[in-house]
Scaffold this motif. Structure first.
Motif, mmCIF file in Angstrom:
data_model
loop_
_atom_site.group_PDB
_atom_site.id
_atom_site.type_symbol
_atom_site.label_atom_id
_atom_site.label_comp_id
_atom_site.label_asym_id
_atom_site.label_seq_id
_atom_site.Cartn_x
_atom_site.Cartn_y
_atom_site.Cartn_z
ATOM 1 N N ARG A 1 0.822 -1.214 0.000
ATOM 2 C CA ARG A 1 0.000 0.000 0.000
ATOM 3 C C ARG A 1 0.854 1.261 0.000
ATOM 4 N N TYR B 1 -1.761 -1.310 -9.969
ATOM 5 C CA TYR B 1 -1.956 -1.818 -8.608
ATOM 6 C C TYR B 1 -3.200 -2.686 -8.560
ATOM 7 N N PRO C 1 -5.031 -4.551 -5.467
ATOM 8 C CA PRO C 1 -5.060 -4.946 -4.052
ATOM 9 C C PRO C 1 -5.695 -6.332 -3.911
ATOM 10 N N GLN C 2 -5.504 -6.871 -2.735
ATOM 11 C CA GLN C 2 -6.041 -8.213 -2.494
ATOM 12 C C GLN C 2 -7.559 -8.225 -2.609
ATOM 13 N N GLN C 3 -8.198 -7.278 -1.925
ATOM 14 C CA GLN C 3 -9.639 -7.128 -2.042
ATOM 15 C C GLN C 3 -9.862 -5.939 -2.945
ATOM 16 N N PHE C 4 -10.117 -6.180 -4.212
ATOM 17 C CA PHE C 4 -10.343 -5.012 -5.056
ATOM 18 C C PHE C 4 -11.828 -4.902 -5.320
ATOM 19 N N GLY C 5 -12.331 -3.706 -5.073
ATOM 20 C CA GLY C 5 -13.758 -3.498 -5.293
ATOM 21 C C GLY C 5 -14.037 -3.380 -6.766
ATOM 22 N N TYR C 6 -15.197 -3.748 -7.169
ATOM 23 C CA TYR C 6 -15.542 -3.587 -8.571
ATOM 24 C C TYR C 6 -17.008 -3.203 -8.651
ATOM 25 N N TYR C 7 -17.407 -2.724 -9.823
ATOM 26 C CA TYR C 7 -18.781 -2.324 -10.017
ATOM 27 C C TYR C 7 -19.498 -3.442 -10.752
ATOM 28 N N PRO C 8 -20.403 -4.143 -10.076
ATOM 29 C CA PRO C 8 -20.999 -5.349 -10.655
ATOM 30 C C PRO C 8 -21.681 -5.102 -11.996
ATOM 31 N N PHE D 1 -10.392 2.713 -15.412
ATOM 32 C CA PHE D 1 -9.073 2.936 -14.827
ATOM 33 C C PHE D 1 -8.092 3.534 -15.827
ATOM 34 N N GLN E 1 -7.022 -4.138 -15.469
ATOM 35 C CA GLN E 1 -7.004 -2.709 -15.118
ATOM 36 C C GLN E 1 -5.618 -2.281 -14.630
#
Lengths: 256, 281, 178
Positions: free
Chosen positions: A53, A88, A90-97, A108, A155
């Motif tokens: 991070r 980048y 991240p381990q938990q990457f948010g996305y827009y369903p 991105f 991305q």
């Protein structure tokens, strides 16, 4: 000519300390990385994610110096230049369903301030490289875990980054996808600096040219995967030679 | 184009027997000249090696011409659409909710007693709140799933925040104005000024607390302030916060908030939250 | 010239799914692209692979082409990305390490017959007098429009070397033309 040329070290971390309140997440890490695929190994809670991070420029250091692509991250003016050339995941990457793969990657590309005329081709290229070309217009909510992960990787590489940071990227990939993914990593590592944080020793053994082992907020081992194997010759804990090396490196550090 | 590559030069280029400087000149011209590209294609057709390679490559291409998908041209307007549409608030669900809330507020507005002995149009209460909630929903790092990656991009800081705020205002203000016009609730200027001041104050506060918390604090302060002013002075026709006399105060607040945002813009360069409580190690 | 449609028109038609138009676009543009790719990588098979990849990408992205008369540069920019990809893949294969530099020395020599040129004669002579290494970096960065990093990957030399060679080549050209 591209004005932003990379000549020095891609990642240069000196005596990095990160504290959250009273807790020390990183305690004097040194790290210098150039092109290639670099593995970042360590048990959960060792500080891998914090280090990623800080390098991803989303978290700030408490002390020490961090420079990426010859830019000091503490200088706000340089931050923007660095971020344009960063990837980048991240381990938990948010996305827009409701976004399609293409829209997600395009989003991105714009956030990375790419040239408008270059965006459609870069998006197409990134999606193709992760093997999602035939699913490009599917909504993200319809994808399997492995495919989502690959959309996340797309991305990250859409701007052809000089520094690519991937936190546990193989989570959710099946064995075949994992093989393809390692191949992709090696390809990217030819002319950029890839740092892969993982707890899977086998990922490192197969895909990485260099390994750094982190334990309790410190870098306790740096070398090639072969060096790590050599470090484990005297122990018998672990199923593979490199796993034994990893265990030995962690133990040696804890004894100190 | 007045100058074209000579047939001699084309055949030398096609066969590779050409000096670099001439090859460069040919290539620069070919990039720009369709006529010479076609002429070179005709030239290559007479070369067994080249024509074979070109013929044999086609089936491999033709077999893989899948459907092209929904590709879009890259342009600045496309950029704006994508950046705004990615915000959760831009989704139809949110938009519908905003319209419904305002419609309810407008419909009930004139007759709803609020506080003690005084009528406050609900529209005046709700309309300034909506933009704040919208900004929080569209940018607040706790609500935007991809905030961690966004924070690592050059375009994800204050630029995106302002863009989203502007888009939220662009949706909520017209809706508020229409609702106001339909219900005939006085001049819209007091609550427009209040809206502006609240959203800017939210942004200023967000540089310290993050957008989500800032919206909660400012929203709560607004509702509390209204309730207190309504409870305090029953002789006034409108609560002090929505009185025309309050407009200059709101504008002053707005200017101050803009100054704070400008001074603290670097704070938006980082996420205000840890990645994920579970992951922070 | 056969056909009445321009490359721009063919691309737009291809962008809306017209395969016939795309085939004609291919037949007009495959030759120069293939020759140019061959000159860059000196490997006929690799050049053909890259050409295939390029046209597939063109098919998918044809609808995004918005230029007028710039389709040549557009096509070449797609091709260079694919060429760099191919080099990366080759360099990433451990068994072929070092192979990447092969075939990258540009083969022609200044003794070849001089041809009518859009450059001034002095510039042409000066360019041909440069060493092959210097010409290669100029070609990659100036003519092909690659970034320093891309040129470095293509030529298999460090980025710093690309920069110094470009500087040297420019200096030599300036002196020759002075």
């Amino acid at each position: 000519m591209n004005a932003s040329t990379m000549i020095g070290t891609h990642v240069d971390v000196r005596d990095l300390v990160v504290e959250f309140g009273k807790r020390t997440a990183l305690d004097g890490v040194d790290l210098q990385l150039d092109t290639g695929v670099h593995g970042l190994l360590g048990p959960n809670g060792a500080g891998k994610t914090t280090l990623m991070r800080v390098l991803a420029t989303v978290a700030r250091s408490t002390s020490g110096s961090v420079s990426l692509l010859d830019h000091d991250l503490s200088k706000q003016r340089d931050l923007r230049m660095v971020r344009r050339r960063l990837g980048y995941l991240p381990q938990q990457f948010g996305y827009y369903p409701r976004f399609t793969v293409r829209e997600f990657v395009e989003y991105f590309a714009w956030l990375k301030e790419m040239t408008p005329s270059a965006v459609p081709l870069a998006v197409d290229h990134a999606i193709e490289r992760v093997g999602l070309a035939d699913r490009a217009d599917d909504r993200l909510k319809k994808l399997s875990g492995g495919m989502l992960r690959r959309a996340g990787i797309a991305q990250a590489i859409v701007n052809d980054p000089d520094v690519l940071l991937l936190d546990e990227p193989t989570a959710g990939l099946d064995p075949e996808q994992r093989v393809e993914f390692r191949e992709l990593l090696r390809t990217i590592g030819v002319d950029s600096c890839v740092l892969v944080a993982t707890h899977l020793v086998e990922d490192v053994a197969v895909a990485c040219t260099h390994v750094t082992v982190v334990s309790d907020g410190r870098a306790v081992f740096r070398g090639t995967p072969d060096d790590l194997v050599a470090a484990g010759e005297d122990t018998s804990d672990g199923d593979s030679p490199i796993e034994r090396g990893y265990t030995a490196a962690i133990r040696a550090a804890r004894k100190r | 184009m007045s100058w074209h590559v000579t047939g001699e030069a084309l055949s030398a280029y096609a066969s590779g027997r050409i000096a670099d400087s001439d090859a460069w000149s040919v290539e620069m011209h070919l990039t720009a000249c369709e006529r010479c590209r076609a002429a070179l294609a005709a030239e290559a057709a007479t070369d067994v090696d080249l024509s074979t390679a070109i013929r044999e490559s086609w089936p491999g291409i033709a077999a893989n011409l899948s459907s092209q998908g929904r590709v879009r041209r890259g342009s600045r307007s496309r950029e704006l659409i994508v950046l705004i549409a990615a915000g959760p608030a831009a989704r139809w669900a949110w938009f519908t909710a905003a319209v419904v809330v305002l419609a309810l507020a407008a419909g009930l507005g004139a007759v709803t007693p609020f506080g003690r002995g005084q009528e406050i149009p609900l529209l005046g209460v709700v309309a300034p709140l909506l933009p704040i909630l919208g900004v929080a929903a569209s940018y607040g790092s706790g609500l935007d799933d991809a905030h961690e990656v966004i924070a690592s991009t050059p375009g994800g800081g204050i630029r995106l925040l302002l863009l989203r705020s502007a888009s939220v205002l662009a949706v909520t203000l017209p809706v508020g104005l229409i609702a106001g016009a339909v219900t005939g609730y006085g001049s819209p200027i007091p609550w427009l000024a209040a809206s502006l001041a609240l959203i800017l104050t939210t942004l200023a506060l967000a540089s310290v607390t993050g957008v989500g918390r800032a919206a909660a604090i400012v929203g709560a302060a607004w509702v509390t302030g209204l309730a207190m002013s309504a409870a305090g002075d029953v002789t006034q026709a409108a609560p002090a916060l929505l009185d025309p006399d309050a407009v200059p105060v709101w504008l002053l607040v707005s200017v101050a908030a803009v100054a704070v945002v400008a001074l603290r813009r670097q704070a938006f360069n980082y996420t205000s939250l840890p990645a994920h409580p579970r992951l922070e190690n | 010239m056969e056909g009445t449609r321009t490359d721009d028109e063919l691309l737009r038609a291809a962008g809306s799914g017209d395969r016939v138009a795309f085939e004609e676009y291919y037949s007009r543009n495959a030759a120069w692209l293939l020759i140019r790719l061959r000159r860059r990588c000196g490997d006929a098979e690799l050049a053909a692979d890259v050409m295939q990849d390029t046209f597939l990408a063109v098919w998918r992205a044809a609808a995004t082409y918005s230029g007028s008369g710039q389709s040549g540069g557009w096509l070449w920019s797609i091709a260079t990305r694919r060429l760099i990809d191919a080099y990366r893949r080759r360099a990433a294969r451990p068994e072929s390490a070092g192979e990447a530099s092969e075939g990258l020395v540009y083969t022609s020599s200044a003794e070849d017959e001089a041809l009518a040129s859009s450059f001034g004669a002095e510039l042409a002579v000066a360019l041909d007098r440069l060493s092959p290494e210097l010409r290669a970096v100029l070609q990659a960065t100036v003519l092909d429009g690659l970034s320093t990093r891309e040129a470095a990957t293509l030529l298999d030399i460090p980025e710093g070397t690309v920069k110094t060679r470009v500087r040297r080549a420019r200096l030599l050209l300036k002196e020759a033309l002075a």
